[in-house]
Enzyme design. Structure first.
Site, short mmCIF file in Angstrom:
data_model
loop_
_atom_site.label_atom_id
_atom_site.label_comp_id
_atom_site.label_asym_id
_atom_site.label_seq_id
_atom_site.Cartn_x
_atom_site.Cartn_y
_atom_site.Cartn_z
CB CYS A 7 -0.92 -0.03 1.21
SG CYS A 7 -1.81 1.50 1.45
CG HIS A 102 -7.42 8.78 0.51
ND1 HIS A 102 -7.46 7.45 0.12
CD2 HIS A 102 -7.92 9.48 -0.53
CE1 HIS A 102 -7.95 7.35 -1.10
NE2 HIS A 102 -8.24 8.58 -1.53
P1 5GP Z 1 -8.92 8.22 -4.60
O1 5GP Z 1 -9.39 8.23 -6.04
O2 5GP Z 1 -8.46 6.85 -4.18
O3 5GP Z 1 -9.92 8.83 -3.66
O4 5GP Z 1 -7.70 9.21 -4.58
C1 5GP Z 1 -6.37 8.82 -4.53
C2 5GP Z 1 -5.53 10.06 -4.67
O5 5GP Z 1 -4.20 9.75 -4.29
C3 5GP Z 1 -5.47 10.62 -6.09
O6 5GP Z 1 -5.94 11.96 -6.10
C4 5GP Z 1 -3.98 10.52 -6.45
O7 5GP Z 1 -3.53 11.62 -7.19
C5 5GP Z 1 -3.31 10.43 -5.09
N1 5GP Z 1 -2.07 9.65 -5.08
C6 5GP Z 1 -1.89 8.39 -5.60
N2 5GP Z 1 -0.63 7.97 -5.39
C7 5GP Z 1 0.02 8.98 -4.71
C8 5GP Z 1 1.35 9.12 -4.21
O8 5GP Z 1 2.20 8.24 -4.34
N3 5GP Z 1 1.63 10.27 -3.56
C9 5GP Z 1 0.71 11.27 -3.39
N4 5GP Z 1 1.09 12.38 -2.74
N5 5GP Z 1 -0.56 11.16 -3.85
C10 5GP Z 1 -0.90 10.03 -4.50
ZN ZN Z 2 -2.28 1.30 3.63
#
Ligand code: 5GP
Ligand code: ZN
Length: 140
Positions: A7, A102
């Site tokens: 993860c 998150h």
């Molecule tokens: P979800 O669609 O799961 O709610 O949002 C995941 C978010 O995590 C996305 O906006 C994506 O840009 C961000 N994200 C994914 N991988 C990384 C990472 O390695 N570092 C950071 N800072 N953000 C990430």
């Molecule tokens: Zn995790």
């Protein structure tokens, strides 16, 4: 403490991979989204691995929301945002891509900030709302 080796947010929480950290304590971390949808787009996580909002113990949820509010206030004060959207995606159908809980803090700006959260009302009958409310209450 729950941890998932594969993860990416567990790794950020342990500082095994870098992030632009905005806030950190022993349980909660906030860092900038790597692909921001607006200036200051921040993610608030628990360091412990929970798949999503629905899986988080309520006492920990309160700690996360506390930090969310402080960051939201700071976005308005320091980044001069005019508003903020706070949202969390639960499962793929809702757009969740990273399966570690998150919360998105998305500062909003009056002019062309590029983000759009349009909520188009569904056609519905009044009776339907009463029935749906009954179903949700039954499951609580
Ligand atoms: P979800 O669609 O799961 O709610 O949002 C995941 C978010 O995590 C996305 O906006 C994506 O840009 C961000 N994200 C994914 N991988 C990384 C990472 O390695 N570092 C950071 N800072 N953000 C990430
Ligand atoms: Zn995790």
């Amino acid at each position: 403490m729950n941890y998932d080796e594969s993860c990416v947010f567990c790794k950020i929480g342990r500082k095994e991979i870098p992030a632009a950290i905005v806030y950190e304590d022993s349980e909660v971390m906030a860092f900038l989204d790597i692909n921001p949808v607006s200036k200051g787009h921040t993610l608030v996580i628990l360091k412990e691995h929970f798949r999503n909002f629905n899986e988080v113990p309520k006492n920990l949820l309160a700690k996360v929301m506390n930090v969310c509010q402080t960051i939201s206030q700071a976005s308005i004060m320091e980044l001069k945002a005019s508003g903020v959207n706070i949202l969390t995606n639960i499962e793929k159908a809702a757009g969740q891509e990273v399966m570690h809980f998150h919360v998105h803090i998305i500062p909003r700006y009056e002019t062309n900030d590029g983000f759009n959260l349009e909520m188009k009302p569904l056609a519905h009958e009044e009776k339907e709302l009463t029935n749906i409310a009954t179903m949700i209450k039954r499951a609580m």
